[in-house]
Write an enzyme that holds these catalytic residues in place. Sequence first.
Site, PDB file in Angstrom:
ATOM      1  N   CYS A   1      -4.929 -23.060 103.952  1.00  0.00           N
ATOM      2  CA  CYS A   1      -6.050 -22.976 103.011  1.00  0.00           C
ATOM      3  C   CYS A   1      -5.564 -22.922 101.570  1.00  0.00           C
ATOM      4  O   CYS A   1      -6.161 -23.542 100.691  1.00  0.00           O
ATOM      5  CB  CYS A   1      -6.924 -21.772 103.345  1.00  0.00           C
ATOM      6  SG  CYS A   1      -7.800 -21.974 104.920  1.00  0.00           S
TER       7      CYS A   1
ATOM      8  N   HIS B   1     -11.248 -23.471 108.896  1.00  0.00           N
ATOM      9  CA  HIS B   1     -11.254 -22.173 108.222  1.00  0.00           C
ATOM     10  C   HIS B   1     -12.328 -22.187 107.138  1.00  0.00           C
ATOM     11  O   HIS B   1     -12.728 -23.248 106.650  1.00  0.00           O
ATOM     12  CB  HIS B   1      -9.895 -21.884 107.598  1.00  0.00           C
ATOM     13  CG  HIS B   1      -8.812 -21.629 108.595  1.00  0.00           C
ATOM     14  ND1 HIS B   1      -7.637 -21.007 108.248  1.00  0.00           N
ATOM     15  CD2 HIS B   1      -8.712 -21.907 109.923  1.00  0.00           C
ATOM     16  CE1 HIS B   1      -6.859 -20.908 109.312  1.00  0.00           C
ATOM     17  NE2 HIS B   1      -7.492 -21.459 110.347  1.00  0.00           N
TER      18      HIS B   1
ATOM     19  N   GLU C   1     -12.369 -21.539 103.955  1.00  0.00           N
ATOM     20  CA  GLU C   1     -12.041 -22.197 102.690  1.00  0.00           C
ATOM     21  C   GLU C   1     -12.081 -23.714 102.829  1.00  0.00           C
ATOM     22  O   GLU C   1     -12.586 -24.410 101.944  1.00  0.00           O
ATOM     23  CB  GLU C   1     -10.644 -21.763 102.210  1.00  0.00           C
ATOM     24  CG  GLU C   1     -10.530 -20.281 101.922  1.00  0.00           C
ATOM     25  CD  GLU C   1     -10.061 -19.458 103.115  1.00  0.00           C
ATOM     26  OE1 GLU C   1      -9.471 -18.390 102.886  1.00  0.00           O
ATOM     27  OE2 GLU C   1     -10.286 -19.865 104.272  1.00  0.00           O
TER      28      GLU C   1
END
Length: 160
Positions: free
Chosen positions: A90, A57, A59
């Site tokens: 995240c 992801h 992040e």
Amino acid sequence: MTVDDPRHAFMRRAIELSRVKMREGEGGPFGAVVVHEGRIVGEGWNRVLATRDPTAHAEIVAIREACQRLGRFSLEGAQIYATGEPCPMCLGAILWARIEHLYYGNTRLEAAAIGFDDAAFYDEVGRPPDRRALPSERLLADEARVVFAEWAAKPDKVRY
């Protein structure tokens, strides 16, 4: 002329990363930047499709880059700018990294409306293991506990 809030420039960079990398087929429409002492030290975008890694992801990618660039595992004093409200994974990474402030663009409800619904994950995190949708079973607790005891007694451990 009005002086633009410097936070806007950081969020715009995250938005631009999300747009460009989404169009290039890297993954979903998410971008993030980590800022420390007024400069970007980590950039990330959703790379789930590009890397075939469900943890890639925006992040997470940005946090990994920032830690490598700064040469440490703690991002105390840093901020993260994410185009979407972080999923539980995240958010956990942001908290573990000790990032001091989170800025985000889209809400998790807006993400759900375009097919990125994290509600079930938020629900799962709060349940005890025996009530989760993922079957969970404890094994070899006594053997695992020995390593925990060794860690507890380790005089040169680095806390994180």
